[in-house]
Design a protein around this motif. Structure first.
Motif, short mmCIF file in Angstrom:
data_model
loop_
_atom_site.label_atom_id
_atom_site.label_comp_id
_atom_site.label_asym_id
_atom_site.label_seq_id
_atom_site.Cartn_x
_atom_site.Cartn_y
_atom_site.Cartn_z
N GLY A 108 -8.31 9.62 3.11
CA GLY A 108 -8.93 10.81 2.54
C GLY A 108 -9.63 10.49 1.25
O GLY A 108 -10.53 9.65 1.20
N ASP A 109 -9.19 11.11 0.16
CA ASP A 109 -9.78 10.88 -1.16
C ASP A 109 -8.93 9.96 -2.02
O ASP A 109 -9.10 9.91 -3.24
CB ASP A 109 -9.98 12.21 -1.88
N ILE A 140 2.36 4.69 12.55
CA ILE A 140 2.15 5.56 11.40
C ILE A 140 0.72 6.07 11.47
O ILE A 140 -0.23 5.29 11.59
CB ILE A 140 2.39 4.82 10.07
N ILE A 141 0.58 7.39 11.39
CA ILE A 141 -0.72 8.04 11.49
C ILE A 141 -1.08 8.63 10.13
O ILE A 141 -0.29 9.36 9.54
CB ILE A 141 -0.69 9.14 12.57
N VAL A 142 -2.27 8.29 9.65
CA VAL A 142 -2.75 8.79 8.36
C VAL A 142 -4.07 9.51 8.59
O VAL A 142 -4.99 8.94 9.19
CB VAL A 142 -2.95 7.63 7.35
N ASP A 143 -4.15 10.76 8.13
CA ASP A 143 -5.37 11.56 8.31
C ASP A 143 -5.79 11.63 9.78
O ASP A 143 -6.98 11.56 10.10
CB ASP A 143 -6.52 11.00 7.47
N GLY A 144 -4.82 11.74 10.67
CA GLY A 144 -5.11 11.89 12.09
C GLY A 144 -5.46 10.60 12.81
O GLY A 144 -5.74 10.62 14.02
N ILE A 176 0.85 -1.18 0.00
CA ILE A 176 0.00 0.00 0.00
C ILE A 176 0.89 1.23 0.00
O ILE A 176 1.83 1.34 0.79
CB ILE A 176 -0.92 0.02 1.24
N ALA A 177 0.60 2.17 -0.89
CA ALA A 177 1.36 3.41 -0.93
C ALA A 177 1.10 4.23 0.33
O ALA A 177 -0.03 4.28 0.83
CB ALA A 177 1.00 4.22 -2.17
N LEU A 178 2.14 4.86 0.86
CA LEU A 178 2.00 5.69 2.05
C LEU A 178 1.66 7.11 1.61
O LEU A 178 2.45 7.77 0.93
CB LEU A 178 3.31 5.68 2.84
N PRO A 179 0.48 7.61 1.99
CA PRO A 179 0.07 8.95 1.53
C PRO A 179 1.02 10.04 2.02
O PRO A 179 1.53 9.99 3.14
CB PRO A 179 -1.32 9.12 2.15
N SER A 180 1.25 11.02 1.18
CA SER A 180 2.06 12.17 1.58
C SER A 180 1.38 12.88 2.75
O SER A 180 0.16 13.01 2.80
CB SER A 180 2.20 13.14 0.41
#
Length: 247
Positions: free
Chosen positions: A231-232, A101-105, A43-47
């Motif tokens: 997110g989107d 790792i935290i993504v979008d809070g 899975i790609a790690l979002p910026s």
């Protein structure tokens, strides 16, 4: 030289000596824990994701030292360095190391279990590589319903801007336009999507690789693929392929 000038010079010299003394003291006492943070999912790690590593004082329930890294588009493994004051380590105290790792809070990956910070020789370890596990954040059909997305990349290669290869969710129906029109009902369980698809039968030769991407998409959804929504941005992956869509 008058007394005022001499006093200014003395103050300046004292300040310089104090500064370099402090730098020398810090360099002598500061130590580093280095390593990497990764996970197994394709899975790609979002910026903009936050990678956090903490050395914890277990006895006091406090953070002894930590670092936080904001990603800028790179993927795992993410290298890290935690700087800590070795002179403050208490040999009678228990320490461990954790990462997340935290993504979008929201926490998306975390350690399965904390790692010990002190080695068998009762000295701090110098290096550790974390392999994180997914946190319990299960997607539902409602998270996907109404989303219309455009393919961004396939196996790390950017998708062409035109024509737009789209993916759409409507209740339990998933549809896509790549070379062919593809559609079918899907199920979603434990972040795994599986669909019974029907498709038109065109053959596309432009752009290069379009049929390979389409076959991979159909194979992933037919056999079951992992979904990751940040997110989107939606990532669809299995053991061989990874496809990213975004609004």
């Amino acid at each position: 030289m008058n007394k005022k000038t001499l006093r200014s010079i003395i103050i300046l010299v004292v300040a310089i000596v104090a500064y370099f003394g402090a730098v020398l003291w810090l360099s002598r006492n500061n130590s580093e824990l280095k390593g990497t943070v990764s996970y197994r999912e394709r899975i790609a790690l979002p910026s903009g994701s936050q990678v956090k590593v903490q050395i914890r004082d277990v006895s006091k329930g406090e953070i002894f030292a930590e670092t936080s890294i904001t990603t800028k588009g790179e993927n795992v493994p993410i290298p890290f360095t935690v700087i800590y004051d070795a002179s403050k380590i208490d040999p009678s105290t228990a320490y461990d190391v954790v990462a997340q790792i935290i993504v979008d809070g929201k926490e998306r990956w975390t350690v399965g279990a904390p790692e010990p910070f002190m080695g068998e020789d009762s000295q701090p370890i110098a290096e550790i590589d974390f392999m994180l596990v997914a946190s319990d954040q299960e997607l539902s059909i409602f998270d996907l319903d109404g989303k219309r997305l455009k393919m961004v990349s396939f196996n790390g290669n950017a998708a062409p801007a035109e024509p737009a290869y789209t993916l759409e969710f409507n209740n339990t129906l998933v549809s896509a336009v790549i070379c062919n029109n593809i559609a079918g009902d899907f199920t979603l369980s434990d972040n795994t999507i599986q669909a019974l698809l029907t498709t038109t039968e065109k053959i596309c030769t432009i752009p290069d690789g379009i049929m390979e991407a389409e076959e991979a998409f159909k194979a992933m959804l037919s056999s079951g693929a992992t979904l990751f929504l940040a997110g989107d941005t939606l990532t669809i992956s299995d053991s061989e392929n990874i496809m990213v869509f975004a609004q």
